[in-house]
Scaffold this active site. Structure first.
Site, PDB file in Angstrom:
ATOM      1  N   ARG A 228      18.304  29.668 -15.663  1.00 23.75           N
ATOM      2  CA  ARG A 228      18.417  28.594 -14.685  1.00 23.75           C
ATOM      3  C   ARG A 228      17.023  28.230 -14.199  1.00 23.75           C
ATOM      4  O   ARG A 228      16.204  29.105 -13.904  1.00 23.75           O
ATOM      5  CB  ARG A 228      19.301  29.009 -13.497  1.00 23.75           C
ATOM      6  CG  ARG A 228      20.787  29.140 -13.841  1.00 23.75           C
ATOM      7  CD  ARG A 228      21.394  27.766 -14.098  1.00 23.75           C
ATOM      8  NE  ARG A 228      22.804  27.816 -14.453  1.00 23.75           N
ATOM      9  CZ  ARG A 228      23.273  27.824 -15.679  1.00 23.75           C
ATOM     10  NH1 ARG A 228      22.441  27.834 -16.708  1.00 23.75           N
ATOM     11  NH2 ARG A 228      24.569  27.830 -15.914  1.00 23.75           N
ATOM     12  N   HIS A 276      17.126  22.076 -22.745  1.00 21.40           N
ATOM     13  CA  HIS A 276      18.395  22.745 -22.425  1.00 21.40           C
ATOM     14  C   HIS A 276      19.259  22.902 -23.679  1.00 21.40           C
ATOM     15  O   HIS A 276      20.427  22.491 -23.710  1.00 21.40           O
ATOM     16  CB  HIS A 276      19.153  21.982 -21.342  1.00 21.40           C
ATOM     17  CG  HIS A 276      20.079  22.867 -20.554  1.00 21.40           C
ATOM     18  ND1 HIS A 276      20.261  22.737 -19.204  1.00 21.40           N
ATOM     19  CD2 HIS A 276      20.877  23.900 -20.932  1.00 21.40           C
ATOM     20  CE1 HIS A 276      21.139  23.647 -18.782  1.00 21.40           C
ATOM     21  NE2 HIS A 276      21.523  24.367 -19.825  1.00 21.40           N
TER      22      HIS A 276
END
Length: 313
Positions: A228, A276
């Site tokens: 994250r 990502h």
């Protein structure tokens, strides 16, 4: 009478998941009507398949729902929704785990072997002045030793890297070293020539890697973050990179996504940005997890990957 399952993960995802979800439910012996539009009678829905940014903000009308089944591993964007009182399950599926192991292993090996100097052919025929260490001489620390972290730890250990895992609470990890708590965190960071971040994002883990803790890393350490973005204090990381204390950071996740144009990470010579891609949810395997959880709910078995609201994951 068939169950009613509301696919509330957004219209964009239904063409990707529809066929797989129907097949997975049939394989589990679950007869279900799947809704893709907002139900006329929310109180008739038995299960909700959800993804952040999906079709529901208020879960209160869904009074019969036995579980909300999230398609993402992360639940930080939904767990704080005060209207969501139904059981919430996060996604842990085999395809996602395999993808994460591949991404982490590839980047740990890349940093271990110093391959960046050769990748674009910019260094010419300029072999390293010293023989590089073997994997057994390169300690790796994985922060976050849940299912993903342990899978990555096992893969790295199989390549002879000395792996230390860290979690906030004790974990039984056969064959792997796992530290925990504040004292364990410092010890884990001080030995990490390569650091992998796989923690969930909670109030306790936000900015976990701040200036003080970055300073605990050995000089020149590499960081790989597919977990994250907010686990790292961006300004502190940039300062550590500029000072040469952190040798390189490979970042797959960010506070704002897509990473804004002009962000310092884009142009920094010691930062690699990936968009990502480390471990996306694979529809075929994720659908099986959803279907199994629905079968479990109907047969009185505990749900898989049930979120602990107090811990936030």
């Amino acid at each position: 009478m068939p169950l009613t399952v509301y696919f509330a993960a957004g219209a964009r995802l239904w063409p990707v998941y529809g066929e797989h979800l129907r097949a997975a439910l049939a394989a589990e012996g679950v007869e279900a009507e799947i809704l893709t539009d907002t139900p006329t009678d929310p109180a008739a829905v038995d299960y909700i398949v959800f993804a952040p940014g999906g079709d529901i903000a208020d879960f209160r009308p869904y009074t019969r729902v036995k579980a909300v089944l999230n398609l993402w591993a992360g639940v930080e964007r939904i767990v704080g929704n005060a209207t969501l009182t139904q059981p919430l399950c996060r996604m842990v599926d085999a395809g996602m785990t395999e993808g994460m192991v591949e991404y982490v292993t590839a980047n740990v090996l890349r940093h271990h072997l110093g391959l960046d100097r050769y990748l674009l052919g910019q260094d010419g025929w300029n072999p390293a002045e010293e023989v590089p260490p073997l994997a057994r001489e390169r300690p790796v620390t994985v922060l976050g030793f849940g299912e993903l972290g342990q899978a990555c730890g096992r893969a790295l250990a199989a390549l002879n890297f000395p792996v230390t895992g860290w979690s906030r609470t004790p974990r039984a990890t056969p064959g792997l070293t796992c530290l925990h708590g504040p004292e364990g965190l410092e010890a884990a960071l001080r030995r990490a020539q390569i650091l992998v971040l796989l923690l969930p994002l909670t109030a306790e883990t936000a900015n976990l890697l701040n200036a003080e803790r970055l300073a605990w890393l050995p000089r020149g350490a590499a960081i790989v973050n597919p977990g994250r973005g907010p686990l790292i204090d961006d300004a502190a990381l940039l300062a550590a990179l500029d000072a040469g204390h952190v040798g390189h950071a490979t970042l797959d996740v960010f506070r704002t996504e897509p990473l804004p144009e002009g962000h310092p990470f884009w142009a920094h010579p010691r930062v690699t940005v990936t968009p990502h891609i480390a471990a996306g949810t694979r529809p075929i395997t994720a659908a099986r997890v959803v279907a199994e959880n629905i079968r479990r709910g109907e047969t009185g078995q505990p749900f898989l990957h049930l979120v602990d609201r107090a811990r936030g994951y």
